[in-house]
Design an enzyme around this catalytic site. Structure first.
Site: not given
Length: 638
Positions: A381-383, A385-386
């Site tokens: 998820v974090d990558d 959105t990045a």
């Protein structure tokens, strides 16, 4: 200080960061910073090379030199600067690696390390399943009998409360090889293997081959073991047939998750465990799968300050996406060649395969991004959105190719929302309270629950860059999850960064982007908490000890990344600069001017496993200060 003067200082610091980053980009569009994770991967790599009889003395010497350079004066090794008087497991891992690298027990560094280890009770007191497993593999720690995580776990139905597939993905790829090793009671020795019984008090010397510990004698695990046995007895197989089937299934589970570079799930530690598991299954040490895995591990090396380090997983996609976004926020147009090169790289790394995440998603569609350059099956998820922030719709950026990539990425991101409204890292609904409560060190890694940092970062992307606000039911659910999980003091706990500063920054910026008004009590409570933990120098700094204690513990010094997170959170809710904001901005520019020589600038602010794994992102002293200063400049003008 007058406002005009501060604005000029912010302007100068922002421009310097931008120029440094423009010069540092690689030709392929990436930024390649080290992802530094203590000495654990270096130590385990030395053990593996020695046990496989790989003749690369130069590599082992360089890894050993880095390990030696991290030793404290009292002989211990630490995960971070204020890690008490030393970390027992890290020190044992370093000691074992250096002995296998060729340092004699009589060496002065070994003598000091041994004195520290024995003062903490010796090998028996090490913590962490991974540390114990690695010591057992080299014959220095007893495997439990019977092993509490047998490969038969993989045969239990997914609906079973203690099913292997209810564990988080990152737990599964470490547990699968450990399950093989444990039931095989596997150890490997070579000519000249050192005996580490010197790390036990004389009255407690044991033979790892002769002495195991009965799981039934450990009251903490006996309930788990009994539940597993009852479930296994319901499977229609004889015990011997069940064991053979389970081992074949576990072997296949590992082989099917090998990345193109030969690593398991792109992680160094799980790959090292896989190699040992394959040896336990009878693979020759020269087998092509093992040879490729070793080369994949070597490819994870990074060099910094003349030292070589084996990264657990390179942060190339993460760093490139975040830095491209920060540069764009600082004013670099999407048409700039640096951004265009980063775009091309990020588009090439969008996932096209259905991985483990897809089993819990209705109508799964690939489209996420992973953490590392070699990651093709483990989006997170974090990558994602990045990458989506970096590839956002902007003047000068053509829609051909970008629109489809954003659509696929957004679809994947929304499909990952947990039933409780928050977002996990890798897979949906891997939040079993039974597994989280397992009586073993590092049990929190067994689950991939919703977290404030990930939920906040998703909301920030959806609100700021996708134009989605609380009119959407899934946004309202996420907002409600965040508000329900605020700490009583006004902060939020962050799972993947240190720790309450990180979580509070993500939650505040996410809620603000979702349309929660700045004067809402929860946001004002968070602002007051941030003000209460601001250091006298204007900066912010939190200890990694917060991660295990689950309460905020001040570091006693300011770090660039944590100061930037706090500053960015305050900017998100204040229409005009406050004294706290200006002091933080000035402190941040002072830290950038001082560079990375001081220990606070090198302090790890990335989290992996509480008490056992922390990361220093070498990129963080550029990414987050640039983003916060860019937001200060764009919101408050000159």
């Amino acid at each position: 200080m007058r406002m005009g003067s501060l604005h000029r200082i912010v302007e100068t610091a922002t421009d310097r960061l931008m120029q440094m980053l423009l010069m540092r980009q690689s030709q392929d569009g990436t930024w390649r910073f080290c992802f530094e994770n203590g000495i654990v991967t270096d130590g385990y790599m030395i053990l593996l090379l020695r046990l496989l009889n790989v003749k690369d003395e130069n590599l082992m010497r360089r890894l050993a030199n880095r390990i030696l350079s991290k030793q404290e004066a009292d002989g211990a090794w630490k995960w971070f600067y204020d890690d008490g008087d030393g970390h027992l497991s890290a020190t044992v891992e370093a000691y074992a690696a250096l002995r296998y690298a060729g340092l004699p027990a009589s060496d002065e560094a070994m003598t000091r390390a041994r004195r520290f280890i024995l003062s903490k009770g010796g090998l028996r007191n090490v913590s962490g399943l991974l540390t114990k497993a690695m010591l057992a593999v080299i014959g220095q720690y007893p495997w439990p009998r019977p092993f509490p995580f047998p490969p038969e776990l993989l045969l239990l139905p997914r609906s079973f409360p203690l099913s292997f597939y209810r564990f988080s993905s990152y737990a599964r790829v470490h547990l699968a090889p450990i399950a093989i090793l444990g039931v095989r009671q596997f150890t490997v020795n070579t000519a000249g293997t050192p005996d580490l019984s010197e790390l036990l008090p004389a009255r407690e010397r044991w033979s790892a081959h002769a002495e195991g510990r009965d799981v039934g004698e450990d009251r903490r695990l006996s309930g788990w073991w009994n539940d597993i046995q009852r479930a296994l007895h319901k499977l229609p197989y004889l015990p011997q047939e069940l064991r053979r089937l389970a081992l074949r299934h576990t072997e296949r589970y590992m082989l099917e998750r090998i990345e193109p570079n030969g690593t398991l799930y792109s992680y160094a530690l799980s790959t090292i465990l896989m190699v040992y598991a394959l040896l336990a299954l009878g693979y020759d040490e020269r087998h092509p799968v093992i040879a490729k895995a070793v080369q994949g591990l070597i490819s994870l090396a990074c060099e910094s300050d003349g030292q070589l380090h084996i990264q657990n997983s390179p942060s190339t996609v993460w760093d490139t996406a975040l830095l491209s976004h920060a540069l764009q926020e600082a004013g670099l147009p999407a048409s700039h060649p640096v951004i265009r090169r980063a775009d091309a790289y990020l588009l090439s790394r969008q996932h096209t395969k259905l991985g483990d995440w897809s089993t819990d998603v209705a109508n799964p569609v690939s489209g996420g991004w992973g953490f590392s350059d070699v990651n093709t099956i483990v989006p997170d998820v974090d990558d994602t959105t990045a990458a989506l922030r970096a590839l956002r719709r902007s003047p000068g950026r053509p829609e051909a190719g970008y629109g489809e990539a954003r659509s696929r990425g957004l679809h994947w991101l929304l499909s990952m929302q947990n039933d409780d409204g928050g977002w996990p890292a890798f897979e949906r609904n891997k939040n079993s309270p039974l597994l989280a409560a397992l009586p073993v060190d590092g049990a929190e890694a067994a689950v991939d629950a919703s977290s404030a940092d990930l939920t906040g970062r998703v909301l920030e992307y959806l609100g700021t860059w996708a134009g989605l606000r609380q009119e959407q039911p899934f946004i309202r659910r996420a907002v409600r999850w965040l508000l329900d999980h605020q700490e009583r003091n006004g902060s939020w706990y962050g799972r993947w960064g240190i720790c309450y500063i990180y979580g509070t920054w993500a939650a505040v910026t996410g809620l603000a982007a979702a349309g929660v008004p700045p004067d809402q009590p929860e946001l004002q409570h968070a602002v007051r908490w941030l003000a209460s933990v601001q250091n006298p120098d204007g900066g912010f700094g939190e200890s990694c000890r917060s991660d295990r204690a689950k309460i905020y513990i001040p570091l006693g010094a300011s770090t660039p990344s944590q100061t930037a997170w706090a500053l960015d959170a305050l900017i998100a809710v204040h229409p005009a600069p406050t004294d706290a904001i200006n002091r933080a901005a000035r402190a941040l520019t002072d830290m950038l001017e001082a560079g990375d020589a001081s220990w606070p600038a090198k302090y790890p602010t990335g989290a992996g496993l509480a008490g056992e794994f922390y990361a220093r992102y070498h990129s963080y002293n550029a990414i987050w200060p640039l983003l916060a200063l860019a937001h200060y400049r764009s919101k408050y003008g000159s």
